[in-house]
Design an enzyme around this catalytic site. Sequence first.
Site, PDB file in Angstrom:
ATOM      1  N   VAL A 132       0.842  -1.207   0.000  1.00 14.60           N
ATOM      2  CA  VAL A 132       0.000   0.000   0.000  1.00 14.60           C
ATOM      3  C   VAL A 132       0.875   1.255   0.000  1.00 14.60           C
ATOM      4  O   VAL A 132       0.594   2.221  -0.711  1.00 14.60           O
ATOM      5  CB  VAL A 132      -0.987  -0.002   1.196  1.00 14.60           C
ATOM      6  CG1 VAL A 132      -1.809   1.284   1.215  1.00 14.60           C
ATOM      7  CG2 VAL A 132      -1.914  -1.212   1.105  1.00 14.60           C
ATOM      8  N   CYS A 133       1.952   1.239   0.767  1.00 10.99           N
ATOM      9  CA  CYS A 133       2.847   2.403   0.810  1.00 10.99           C
ATOM     10  C   CYS A 133       3.432   2.675  -0.576  1.00 10.99           C
ATOM     11  O   CYS A 133       3.545   3.822  -1.001  1.00 10.99           O
ATOM     12  CB  CYS A 133       3.980   2.174   1.811  1.00 10.99           C
ATOM     13  SG  CYS A 133       3.408   1.963   3.502  1.00 10.99           S
TER      14      CYS A 133
END
Length: 161
Positions: free
Chosen positions: A53-54
């Site tokens: 996600v980052c």
Amino acid sequence: MASGPQLDSTAPDFTLPGGVLSGETFDRADYRLSAARGRSVVLAFYPGDNTSVCTKQLCSYSSGMEAFEGLDADVWGISPQGVDSHESFARAFGLRMPLLADEGREIAKAYGVSAPGIGVRRAVFLIGPDGVLRWKHVSLLGATFQSLDTLTNRLSGIKDA
């Protein structure tokens, strides 16, 4: 849990080591929030380099750098990993914003986004050119992130104010 800075209050100042990919070079420097006065700053706290996600979040912001530039805004990514980790993350994905190392999570604590177990909550703080916190979003789970469109819309509101 600390709630962090309130809206319309001066954002906590800090200095953190970090670096930014510039062509083939990763330029390391200390980043001081108060030195950015005169421009808006997007502080994007994220749990970790090279996590799915980052990576999506920072790639999205990096690909939108021109939109941020057009709004006189800088984007700084902040996570607990060291500058060496940030360099390899930036190189792997061609990230164009400075990545700052908050290894002791002191800044995450000051902003109320340090969390037991996960380290740092995914959060975004928009700071106006006057150093005042204008908008913030703190994720509870962190599986999603604030989109480029959301941030640029919020920033244009700050710029027009």
